[in-house]
Design an enzyme around this catalytic site. Structure first.
Site, mmCIF file in Angstrom:
data_model
loop_
_atom_site.group_PDB
_atom_site.id
_atom_site.type_symbol
_atom_site.label_atom_id
_atom_site.label_comp_id
_atom_site.label_asym_id
_atom_site.label_seq_id
_atom_site.Cartn_x
_atom_site.Cartn_y
_atom_site.Cartn_z
ATOM 1 N N ARG A 45 0.822 -1.218 0.000
ATOM 2 C CA ARG A 45 0.000 0.000 0.000
ATOM 3 C C ARG A 45 0.852 1.263 0.000
ATOM 4 O O ARG A 45 0.637 2.161 -0.812
ATOM 5 C CB ARG A 45 -0.957 0.015 1.190
ATOM 6 C CG ARG A 45 -2.075 -1.002 1.091
ATOM 7 C CD ARG A 45 -2.931 -1.006 2.325
ATOM 8 N NE ARG A 45 -2.094 -1.322 3.480
ATOM 9 C CZ ARG A 45 -2.481 -1.208 4.739
ATOM 10 N NH1 ARG A 45 -3.686 -0.774 5.038
ATOM 11 N NH2 ARG A 45 -1.681 -1.522 5.734
ATOM 12 N N ASN A 83 -6.169 -2.523 1.705
ATOM 13 C CA ASN A 83 -6.189 -3.969 1.836
ATOM 14 C C ASN A 83 -7.635 -4.439 1.856
ATOM 15 O O ASN A 83 -8.503 -3.772 2.425
ATOM 16 C CB ASN A 83 -5.515 -4.416 3.130
ATOM 17 C CG ASN A 83 -4.011 -4.353 3.061
ATOM 18 O OD1 ASN A 83 -3.421 -4.268 1.991
ATOM 19 N ND2 ASN A 83 -3.364 -4.403 4.215
#
Length: 93
Positions: free
Chosen positions: A20, A38
């Site tokens: 990320r 996520n």
């Protein structure tokens, strides 16, 4: 210059490997707006928009991700540009 919005679902070993934050850094470097998060099933989701060539570069980068990631599949949906996404960010939850 044409603008593009893309929705990506990235599968593989993509959580717990800085995917990320690395995606956020890539997007900021490219000048792309949107977010990354996520998913509960272990995948990562990206929604990005901006200049088509820059969004394409981000999507290509997501096919391998950071060094510790092992991407097995990327599902890509190109969408019409909306211009409603802010600075690229990591979303939680």
């Amino acid at each position: 210059m044409q603008n593009l919005r893309v929705h990506l679902i990235i599968e593989g070993r993509v959580q717990g490997v800085w995917f990320r934050d690395s995606t956020r850094r890539q997007a900021i470097e490219l000048g792309v707006s949107g977010w990354v998060r996520n998913l509960p099933d272990g995948r990562v989701e990206v929604l990005a928009e901006g200049a088509a060539d820059k969004v394409g570069k981000l999507a290509d980068w997501c096919r391998h991700g950071p060094p510790a990631a092992r991407v097995s599949r990327v599902i890509r949906d190109d969408e019409p540009w909306r211009g409603d996404l802010g600075a690229f960010a990591v979303r939680y939850g």
